[in-house]
Design a protein around this motif. Structure first.
Motif, mmCIF file in Angstrom:
data_model
loop_
_atom_site.group_PDB
_atom_site.id
_atom_site.type_symbol
_atom_site.label_atom_id
_atom_site.label_comp_id
_atom_site.label_asym_id
_atom_site.label_seq_id
_atom_site.Cartn_x
_atom_site.Cartn_y
_atom_site.Cartn_z
ATOM 1 N N ARG A 259 -5.172 15.686 10.968
ATOM 2 C CA ARG A 259 -5.875 15.169 9.724
ATOM 3 C C ARG A 259 -4.800 14.131 9.151
ATOM 4 N NH1 ARG A 259 -9.845 13.350 7.324
ATOM 5 N NH2 ARG A 259 -9.890 13.737 5.153
ATOM 6 N N ARG B 155 -2.640 12.467 10.485
ATOM 7 C CA ARG B 155 -2.471 11.131 11.226
ATOM 8 C C ARG B 155 -3.728 10.268 11.192
ATOM 9 N NH1 ARG B 155 1.231 10.476 15.617
ATOM 10 N NH2 ARG B 155 2.416 12.264 15.897
ATOM 11 N N ASP B 156 -5.053 11.096 11.142
ATOM 12 C CA ASP B 156 -6.248 10.469 10.985
ATOM 13 C C ASP B 156 -6.223 9.544 9.344
ATOM 14 O OD1 ASP B 156 -9.101 9.645 10.978
ATOM 15 O OD2 ASP B 156 -9.232 11.252 9.199
ATOM 16 N N LEU B 157 -5.659 10.058 8.309
ATOM 17 C CA LEU B 157 -5.430 9.574 7.068
ATOM 18 C C LEU B 157 -4.706 8.470 7.162
ATOM 19 C CD1 LEU B 157 -5.813 12.896 4.886
ATOM 20 C CD2 LEU B 157 -7.514 11.002 5.102
ATOM 21 N N GLY C 140 -3.771 6.661 9.601
ATOM 22 C CA GLY C 140 -4.242 5.575 10.296
ATOM 23 C C GLY C 140 -5.345 4.808 9.527
ATOM 24 N N ARG C 141 -6.054 5.596 8.856
ATOM 25 C CA ARG C 141 -7.433 5.059 8.004
ATOM 26 C C ARG C 141 -6.865 4.120 6.715
ATOM 27 N NH1 ARG C 141 -11.000 9.238 5.403
ATOM 28 N NH2 ARG C 141 -10.522 9.971 7.364
ATOM 29 N N HIS C 142 -5.653 4.608 6.161
ATOM 30 C CA HIS C 142 -5.248 3.883 4.996
ATOM 31 C C HIS C 142 -4.283 2.813 5.391
ATOM 32 C CE1 HIS C 142 -7.728 6.276 2.134
ATOM 33 N NE2 HIS C 142 -7.240 7.394 2.953
ATOM 34 N N ALA C 143 -3.441 3.119 6.340
ATOM 35 C CA ALA C 143 -2.395 2.028 6.888
ATOM 36 C C ALA C 143 -1.585 2.002 5.840
ATOM 37 C CB ALA C 143 -2.783 0.810 7.458
ATOM 38 N N ARG D 99 0.933 -1.207 -0.103
ATOM 39 C CA ARG D 99 -0.023 0.158 0.008
ATOM 40 C C ARG D 99 0.989 1.217 -0.024
ATOM 41 N NH1 ARG D 99 -5.146 -0.607 1.356
ATOM 42 N NH2 ARG D 99 -5.261 1.525 2.593
ATOM 43 N N ASP E 14 -8.321 16.638 0.272
ATOM 44 C CA ASP E 14 -8.279 15.387 1.328
ATOM 45 C C ASP E 14 -7.816 16.092 2.616
ATOM 46 O OD1 ASP E 14 -9.245 13.164 -0.215
ATOM 47 O OD2 ASP E 14 -7.033 13.339 -1.266
#
Length: 72
Positions: free
Chosen positions: A46, A48-50, A52-55, A2, A38
C-alpha cells in the motif's frame, strides 16, 4: 516541492503542517497528508502504491502507535 507526510491527522502531523505553512510563507509546496484511513504504514504494498501515485520529493514519517496500554 512535493512533501508527503504520514500521520497527517495526528498531533505531530498537524503540528508539522502548521509549522511548514508558517515557515514557508506561502512558498510553492504541495503538501500531501496521509492519515491512517489512507492505509497502514506497515503495509508495504500500500505504501509503495501511495508513494508511486503521489511521487513526493520528500517524505516525513510522523505516524505513530499511540495506544500505550496495548503496546505494553
Amino acid at each position: 516541492m512535493r512533501l508527503l507526510t504520514t500521520g497527517a491527522s495526528g498531533r505531530l502531523g498537524t503540528a508539522l503542517r502548521g509549522a511548514l505553512l508558517e515557515a514557508t510563507n506561502g512558498a510553492e509546496i504541495d503538501w500531501i497528508g496521509l492519515a491512517s484511513a489512507d492505509g497502514d504504514v506497515a503495509d508495504e504494498a500500500r505504501m509503495r502504491d501511495l508513494l508511486g501515485r503521489h511521487a513526493p520529493d520528500v517524505v516525513v514519517h510522523a505516524a505513530g502507535y499511540t495506544d500505550v496500554r496495548a503496546a505494553e
